[in-house]
Enzyme design. Structure first.
Site, short mmCIF file in Angstrom:
data_model
loop_
_atom_site.label_atom_id
_atom_site.label_comp_id
_atom_site.label_asym_id
_atom_site.label_seq_id
_atom_site.Cartn_x
_atom_site.Cartn_y
_atom_site.Cartn_z
N GLU A 1 42.76 51.82 43.13
CA GLU A 1 44.13 51.77 42.64
C GLU A 1 45.02 52.64 43.52
O GLU A 1 44.70 53.80 43.78
CB GLU A 1 44.21 52.28 41.20
CG GLU A 1 43.55 51.37 40.18
CD GLU A 1 44.50 50.31 39.63
OE1 GLU A 1 45.67 50.27 40.07
OE2 GLU A 1 44.06 49.53 38.77
N HIS B 1 43.77 42.29 43.71
CA HIS B 1 43.66 41.88 42.31
C HIS B 1 44.29 40.50 42.10
O HIS B 1 43.77 39.67 41.34
CB HIS B 1 44.34 42.93 41.42
CG HIS B 1 43.90 42.88 40.00
ND1 HIS B 1 44.48 43.66 39.02
CD2 HIS B 1 42.95 42.15 39.37
CE1 HIS B 1 43.89 43.42 37.86
NE2 HIS B 1 42.96 42.50 38.04
N ASP C 1 49.09 42.20 42.02
CA ASP C 1 48.91 43.42 42.80
C ASP C 1 47.77 43.26 43.82
O ASP C 1 46.85 42.49 43.58
CB ASP C 1 48.64 44.62 41.88
CG ASP C 1 47.44 44.44 40.95
OD1 ASP C 1 47.36 43.39 40.28
OD2 ASP C 1 46.60 45.34 40.88
#
Length: 268
Positions: A138, A176, A186
């Site tokens: 992330e 993603h 994303d």
């Protein structure tokens, strides 16, 4: 060195020994120990609650599961601190192996060999359980802004280590949005996928001199690359987000046919 006491923790002067991560690190160790206890259990009780102790013969030939994909996300939150909190609250049930802050700081949140909850309902090729086969990264980003150079430098170093450690194929560095078309977007359109591909993390296209055959099927090319084509328009949107971020339409142009044909050859 001077010390002073605050209920619940001993603090060294000039050092944050009572950091916000202390509690979650303790919970991590507790849960990891519980899993370790289950793995060492004998007689073995399987998931159906049945005991096969009489038939158990422990093999000596086994190993931990190893990740074969890397899935890149943006956090869609306003700060690294907010994301770290989100990933350490049990009720959220979301997590990632790594979080990269805007200043390039990398937080390693979960052992690479353990399963994080970052991919959700997703599919890439024939793999319908990306959580079980991937490392989730992330990047602190609100979903609109560009990614800082510090973040990208840290990401490239991390990707290099993961690729070498687990022999992850070049094709298996994905976003993603790639594995969840129509559901996720994303990392956002500003993410520099070509820069990653130039370093060996994912493929990029080269349309120089490309001649697309008359019978070329762009939707089937999307499938060969890895996209699920159950909803072709969603697959096209995710493909463009990754490879043609300047085009948000779901119409495949002649130039994009060339891009798809070039990519298909790499993924075949």
């Amino acid at each position: 060195m001077k010390y002073f006491f605050i209920p619940g923790c001993l603090v060294m002067l000039m050092m944050a020994a009572c950091s916000p991560s202390s509690k979650t690190n303790k919970e991590y160790r507790k849960q990891a120990k519980e899993y370790a206890r289950i793995l060492q259990e004998y007689p073995v009780r399987d998931s159906a609650g049945l005991n096969y102790a009489g038939d158990w013969v422990g093999t000596t030939n086994f190993s931990m599961r190893r990740p074969n994909f890397v899935v890149i996300h943006h956090t869609a939150q306003n700060s690294c601190e907010q994301t770290l909190k989100t990933f350490t609250i049990p009720r959220t049930q979301v997590s990632a192996h790594y979080v990269i802050c805007k200043d390039g700081t990398v937080h390693h949140m979960l052992n690479d060999l353990l399963r994080a909850h970052h991919a959700g309902v997703s599919k890439w090729g024939n793999n319908a359980d990306l959580n079980s086969s991937s490392v989730g990264i992330e990047i602190d980003n609100n979903g609109v802004d560009s990614f800082s150079n510090q973040q990208m430098m840290s990401l490239l170093v991390l990707l290099g280590r993961l690729k070498r450690a687990y022999n992850i194929p070049t094709a298996n560095f994905i976003g993603h949005a790639d594995i969840a078309p129509g559901r996720k977007v994303d990392p956002n359109r500003t993410f520099p996928w070509q820069r990653l591909a130039e370093q060996g993390y994912g493929y990029w296209y080269d349309t120089t001199g490309v001649q697309v055959p008359a019978d070329f099927n762009p939707v089937q090319a999307l499938r060969i690359i890895g996209y699920t084509i159950q909803k072709p328009e969603s697959a096209i949107a995710s493909f463009k987000l990754h490879f043609v971020p300047s085009d948000s339409s779901i119409v495949i142009t002649e130039e994009e046919r060339k891009i798809l044909f070039s990519l298909q050859k790499k993924y075949e």
